[in-house]
Design a protein around this motif. Structure first.
Motif, PDB file in Angstrom:
ATOM      1  N   GLN A   8      68.349  55.078 -12.640  1.00  0.00           N
ATOM      2  CA  GLN A   8      68.674  55.613 -11.155  1.00  0.00           C
ATOM      3  C   GLN A   8      68.088  54.927 -10.186  1.00  0.00           C
ATOM      4  OE1 GLN A   8      66.228  57.445  -9.247  1.00  0.00           O
ATOM      5  NE2 GLN A   8      68.488  57.502  -7.695  1.00  0.00           N
ATOM      6  N   GLY A   9      68.524  54.429  -9.166  1.00  0.00           N
ATOM      7  CA  GLY A   9      68.651  53.374  -8.193  1.00  0.00           C
ATOM      8  C   GLY A   9      69.013  52.676  -8.443  1.00  0.00           C
ATOM      9  N   VAL A  10      68.744  51.057  -7.248  1.00  0.00           N
ATOM     10  CA  VAL A  10      69.444  50.164  -7.585  1.00  0.00           C
ATOM     11  C   VAL A  10      68.080  48.993  -8.100  1.00  0.00           C
ATOM     12  CG1 VAL A  10      71.323  50.320  -5.808  1.00  0.00           C
ATOM     13  CG2 VAL A  10      68.619  49.215  -5.367  1.00  0.00           C
ATOM     14  N   LYS A  11      68.816  47.423  -8.065  1.00  0.00           N
ATOM     15  CA  LYS A  11      67.435  46.814  -8.545  1.00  0.00           C
ATOM     16  C   LYS A  11      66.501  46.830  -7.609  1.00  0.00           C
ATOM     17  CE  LYS A  11      71.537  43.445 -10.833  1.00  0.00           C
ATOM     18  NZ  LYS A  11      71.220  44.193 -11.750  1.00  0.00           N
ATOM     19  N   ALA A  12      65.387  46.438  -8.775  1.00  0.00           N
ATOM     20  CA  ALA A  12      64.018  46.609  -8.052  1.00  0.00           C
ATOM     21  C   ALA A  12      63.573  47.885  -7.951  1.00  0.00           C
ATOM     22  CB  ALA A  12      64.228  45.269  -6.126  1.00  0.00           C
ATOM     23  N   SER A  13      64.401  48.492  -8.002  1.00  0.00           N
ATOM     24  CA  SER A  13      63.724  50.132  -7.895  1.00  0.00           C
ATOM     25  C   SER A  13      62.472  50.012  -9.087  1.00  0.00           C
ATOM     26  CB  SER A  13      64.807  51.364  -8.483  1.00  0.00           C
ATOM     27  OG  SER A  13      65.230  51.005  -9.670  1.00  0.00           O
ATOM     28  N   ILE A  27      67.431  42.394 -19.983  1.00  0.00           N
ATOM     29  CA  ILE A  27      68.401  43.131 -19.955  1.00  0.00           C
ATOM     30  C   ILE A  27      69.291  43.176 -18.751  1.00  0.00           C
ATOM     31  CG2 ILE A  27      66.320  44.359 -21.060  1.00  0.00           C
ATOM     32  CD1 ILE A  27      65.793  45.321 -18.389  1.00  0.00           C
ATOM     33  N   GLU A  28      70.240  43.591 -18.694  1.00  0.00           N
ATOM     34  CA  GLU A  28      70.682  43.724 -18.342  1.00  0.00           C
ATOM     35  C   GLU A  28      71.078  45.650 -17.583  1.00  0.00           C
ATOM     36  OE1 GLU A  28      76.093  44.751 -17.076  1.00  0.00           O
ATOM     37  OE2 GLU A  28      75.124  43.807 -18.912  1.00  0.00           O
ATOM     38  N   THR A  29      70.088  45.648 -16.218  1.00  0.00           N
ATOM     39  CA  THR A  29      70.315  46.620 -15.232  1.00  0.00           C
ATOM     40  C   THR A  29      71.423  47.396 -14.468  1.00  0.00           C
ATOM     41  OG1 THR A  29      69.402  46.205 -13.702  1.00  0.00           O
ATOM     42  CG2 THR A  29      67.718  47.275 -15.369  1.00  0.00           C
ATOM     43  N   LEU A  30      71.818  48.608 -15.352  1.00  0.00           N
ATOM     44  CA  LEU A  30      73.242  49.509 -14.681  1.00  0.00           C
ATOM     45  C   LEU A  30      72.700  50.788 -13.721  1.00  0.00           C
ATOM     46  CD1 LEU A  30      75.047  50.259 -18.449  1.00  0.00           C
ATOM     47  CD2 LEU A  30      74.840  48.191 -16.656  1.00  0.00           C
ATOM     48  N   GLU A  31      73.169  50.105 -12.464  1.00  0.00           N
ATOM     49  CA  GLU A  31      72.752  51.380 -10.844  1.00  0.00           C
ATOM     50  C   GLU A  31      73.054  52.252 -11.087  1.00  0.00           C
ATOM     51  OE1 GLU A  31      73.455  48.383  -8.095  1.00  0.00           O
ATOM     52  OE2 GLU A  31      72.273  46.964  -8.106  1.00  0.00           O
ATOM     53  N   CYS A  32      72.770  53.222 -11.479  1.00  0.00           N
ATOM     54  CA  CYS A  32      73.366  55.207 -11.275  1.00  0.00           C
ATOM     55  C   CYS A  32      72.772  55.394  -9.946  1.00  0.00           C
ATOM     56  CB  CYS A  32      73.298  55.540 -12.263  1.00  0.00           C
ATOM     57  SG  CYS A  32      74.095  54.801 -13.912  1.00  0.00           S
ATOM     58  N   VAL A  50      68.850  54.630 -21.465  1.00  0.00           N
ATOM     59  CA  VAL A  50      68.342  55.127 -20.143  1.00  0.00           C
ATOM     60  C   VAL A  50      67.041  55.058 -20.539  1.00  0.00           C
ATOM     61  CG1 VAL A  50      67.832  56.957 -18.811  1.00  0.00           C
ATOM     62  CG2 VAL A  50      69.885  56.719 -19.895  1.00  0.00           C
ATOM     63  N   VAL A  51      66.185  54.555 -19.039  1.00  0.00           N
ATOM     64  CA  VAL A  51      64.917  54.560 -18.776  1.00  0.00           C
ATOM     65  C   VAL A  51      64.749  55.603 -17.089  1.00  0.00           C
ATOM     66  CG1 VAL A  51      63.139  53.698 -17.430  1.00  0.00           C
ATOM     67  CG2 VAL A  51      64.285  52.403 -18.756  1.00  0.00           C
ATOM     68  N   MET A  52      63.450  57.223 -17.947  1.00  0.00           N
ATOM     69  CA  MET A  52      64.205  57.747 -16.146  1.00  0.00           C
ATOM     70  C   MET A  52      62.940  58.542 -16.112  1.00  0.00           C
ATOM     71  SD  MET A  52      65.645  62.171 -17.623  1.00  0.00           S
ATOM     72  CE  MET A  52      67.237  61.758 -17.397  1.00  0.00           C
ATOM     73  N   ALA A 131      64.174  51.392  -3.959  1.00  0.00           N
ATOM     74  CA  ALA A 131      65.135  49.758  -3.279  1.00  0.00           C
ATOM     75  C   ALA A 131      66.383  50.106  -2.592  1.00  0.00           C
ATOM     76  CB  ALA A 131      65.029  49.650  -5.102  1.00  0.00           C
ATOM     77  N   GLY A 132      66.690  51.035  -2.858  1.00  0.00           N
ATOM     78  CA  GLY A 132      68.451  51.412  -2.852  1.00  0.00           C
ATOM     79  C   GLY A 132      68.119  51.162  -0.761  1.00  0.00           C
TER      80      GLY A 132
END
Length: 274
Positions: A8-13, A27-32, A50-52, A131-132
């Motif tokens: 949840q969020g963007v890169k650097a969150s 890893i590849e993070t998928l921004e949601c 998922v990281v929650m 980060a967003g």
């Protein structure tokens, strides 16, 4: 191929930081934009994990995420504890006296309420994630807006830190769960997340908790959530820890006799390092 992690969020969150801490750099993070979207990515096979975030040492449990755990029934395969350090970020050259608006995630704002109370003239706005809000300042070149976010976000989006460590409590940590669509066998597991319901009789919950105590299984967290549409009925979510597997196994056998809709949400290795 890199492991795909929905966050949840963007890169650097902080979610990305937690993902990097658990899985490493490959890893590849998928921004949601929402936690529900992260769950959909995992359900549809577009993400591997998922990281929650589930709780913060100041703001407490993130209750909507317990509903997601119940609805999607993913498997908890691990946890990460992250020390949360909040900073006030702005475009290079912007001074503290230029700031009129501060924007961040609602929980981050709550974590910095003491600092913000020193600046009553600022307008505080809630954003989707820390980060967003930093990215928005960079993208829109906002010269009177500051974001509350991490040092990692400042580096990622080319912002300057106007004030460091503005969180009210310096021992501010967030616990994140690692979720998978598959059961991943964890050797040496010493922690589990469980859910169940009890009857409404006097002492019904106490009887369940006693089962853990009798087997030397430590109850590290308990959270109750109303069962949707059923008055006075609750789902209980508990985290337990043990030293001997046989103690845990015996406790589970006992607990099954006192509960309904019992579920082991995950058995995993406790994260000792913060």
């Amino acid at each position: 191929m890199s492991t795909k992690i929905a966050i949840q969020g963007v890169k650097a969150s902080f979610h990305e930081e937690a993902a990097l801490k658990y899985f490493g750099d490959d890893i590849e993070t998928l921004e949601c934009s929402s936690f529900k979207q992260t769950c959909e990515m995992l359900k549809q096979g577009k993400a591997d994990y998922v990281v929650m975030a589930i709780e913060n040492s100041i703001a407490g449990s993130i209750l909507p995420n317990y509903n997601l755990l119940r609805d999607y029934r993913f498997h908890i395969i691990g946890e990460v504890h992250l020390i949360i350090q909040q900073n006030l970020l702005a475009l290079p050259g912007v001074k503290l006296s230029d700031i009129k608006i501060v924007e961040s995630h609602p929980i981050a704002i709550r974590q910095c309420d003491e600092f913000l109370s020193e600046h009553p003239d600022w307008e505080v706005k809630e954003g989707m994630d820390t980060a967003g809000c930093a990215k928005k300042i960079k993208d829109e070149k906002l010269t009177t807006t500051a974001a509350i976010a991490s040092e990692h976000a400042a580096k990622t989006y080319g912002l300057e830190i106007l004030e460091r460590r503005i969180e009210t409590h310096k021992k501010n940590a967030t616990r994140f769960l690692i979720l998978s669509n598959q059961v991943v066998e964890q050797k040496n597991a010493n922690k589990a997340s469980l859910s169940f319901q009890t009857g409404n009789a006097v002492g019904a919950l106490a009887n369940v908790l006693q089962c853990f105590a009798e087997q030397n299984v430590n109850l590290s967290k308990i959270q109750s959530m109303p069962v949707v549409g059923r008055r006075n009925e609750y789902d209980f979510y508990v985290d337990v820890e043990w030293k001997k597997q046989s103690d845990y196994d015996a406790a589970i056998r006992k607990v099954l006799k006192h509960t309904a809709n019992f579920s082991i949400m995950g058995e995993y290795i406790k994260n000792e390092k913060v």
